[in-house]
Design an enzyme around this catalytic site. Structure first.
Site, PDB file in Angstrom:
ATOM      1  N   GLU A 120      11.262   4.415  -3.662  1.00 47.71           N
ATOM      2  CA  GLU A 120      12.355   4.537  -4.632  1.00 47.71           C
ATOM      3  C   GLU A 120      11.823   4.070  -5.987  1.00 47.71           C
ATOM      4  OE1 GLU A 120      15.693   1.852  -4.027  1.00 47.71           O
ATOM      5  OE2 GLU A 120      17.034   3.164  -5.144  1.00 47.71           O
TER       6      GLU A 120
ATOM      7  N   LYS B  86      20.980   9.950  -4.888  1.00 50.94           N
ATOM      8  CA  LYS B  86      21.513   8.814  -4.111  1.00 50.94           C
ATOM      9  C   LYS B  86      23.025   8.883  -4.062  1.00 50.94           C
ATOM     10  CE  LYS B  86      20.657   3.799  -3.930  1.00 50.94           C
ATOM     11  NZ  LYS B  86      19.875   2.756  -4.652  1.00 50.94           N
TER      12      LYS B  86
ATOM     13  N   CYS C  82      17.549   4.244  -0.188  1.00 53.39           N
ATOM     14  CA  CYS C  82      17.841   2.806  -0.156  1.00 53.39           C
ATOM     15  C   CYS C  82      19.214   2.469   0.424  1.00 53.39           C
ATOM     16  CB  CYS C  82      17.663   2.241  -1.560  1.00 53.39           C
ATOM     17  SG  CYS C  82      17.492   0.453  -1.582  1.00 53.39           S
TER      18      CYS C  82
END
Ligand SMILES: *[C@@H]1O[C@H](CO)[C@@H](O)[C@H](O)[C@H]1NC(C)=O
Ligand SMILES: *[C@@H]1O[C@H](CO)[C@@H](O)[C@H](O)[C@H]1NC(C)=O
Length: 287
Positions: free
Chosen positions: A56, A125, A166
């Site tokens: 990331e 995301k 994440c």
């Protein structure tokens, strides 16, 4: 970017696929970060990896104050470099994430390239990292970022792969959706920090792997003692049995995992939870 449904994978034939998780040292120099990623991709390909995952925020220090400065459109210089590296080395490249600028918004975005260098998936995301653990960590990605609005899968010649970034890893329904749609590997580029990393990073990967009986792998930035955000590191891969088959510490480096794809069907056959679900009592609803 709507979720696509893939035909079920033929899991009878055993194939072993090497993947590489690039735990890169991210600096404040964007160009240097891109070059580091390209070098890691070439090195991993030489070692026999067919897919390379970057961390990331591989081109930008992790922090809301940096996203705007480092952001670029897609295609842009970072993704152009990844496309070339994928093609030159003949590997799938899962480009961790970069801050993406689109219209007047910023996203935390992962791009995926096939071995011909074509962009085959883009994941923004979905779940933004807005948390507050008093005295430990407060972080509000939504101050600068907008969330993506679709799950993301892509197809390889060794199976279907689901992507999260994440914090997306904390949401079991997303992983379950990927599993139901035929994925046998989930990739989560991520940067957990020193509070959440030791407590949850490995546990979440093993949880997603066991619940869904598939491989789960993560790629984190290496830790930088002088950065504001201390990444936990520990890029890892967990197999469908829940065993950690590859991992590392906080130092930069390439982590290799050899995935025996027949493990997916073996574990699903031996512990057939997929057929034992009580859909009369509960069900994952996809809107
Ligand atoms: C570590 O972080 C500092 C502060 O953000 C940055 O300037 C530097 O480039 C990083 N150094 C390395 C080696 O990653
Ligand atoms: C975790 O990250 C936040 C946000 O950057 C930072 O303020 C905090 O100090 C970090 N906590 C630890 C223990 O590294």
């Amino acid at each position: 970017m709507p979720a696509r449904s893939f035909p079920p994978l033929d899991l009878r034939s055993a194939i072993v696929v090497r993947i590489a998780l690039a735990q890169l040292q991210v600096t404040s120099n964007k160009q240097q970060n891109i070059e580091g990623a390209v070098r890691a991709i070439a090195e991993a390909a030489k070692a026999g990896a067919r897919l390379v995952t970057l961390p990331e925020c591989f081109n930008c220090p992790y922090g809301t104050k940096y996203f705007g400065t480092y952001a670029e459109p897609i295609p842009g210089e970072s993704t152009a470099a990844l496309s070339r590296a994928a093609k030159e080395n003949g590997v799938y490249v899962v480009g961790g994430s970069i801050p993406e600028r689109a219209a007047d918004k910023l996203y935390n975005t992962c791009t995926v390239f096939n071995p011909d260098g074509d962009l085959i998936a883009t994941h923004r995301k979905i779940h933004l990292f807005d948390i507050d653990i008093p005295g430990k960590i407060t972080f509000k990605e939504s101050e600068t970022l907008s969330p993506g609005d679709a799950p993301t899968m892509f197809k390889t010649d060794f199976g279907h792969v689901g992507v999260g970034i994440c914090y997306d890893m904390r949401f079991p329904e997303l992983a379950q959706l990927y599993a139901e749609q035929g994925c046998s590997l989930l990739l989560y580029p991520g940067a957990f920090n020193m509070t959440t990393g030791p407590a949850h990073w490995e546990l979440l990967q093993r949880g997603r792997a066991l619940d869904n009986q598939l491989f789960v792998a993560t790629a984190s930035p290496a830790r930088n003692a002088s950065a504001d955000y201390q990444a936990w590191g520990h890029s890892s891969c967990v197999d469908p049995w829940g065993t950690v088959i590859a991992t590392t510490d906080e130092q930069p480096g390439l982590v290799y995992a050899d995935l025996d794809m027949s493990k997916v069907s073996e574990v699903r056959h031996n512990i057939p939870i997929r057929e034992q679900k009580r859909h009369d009592l509960y069900r994952l609803v996809v809107p």
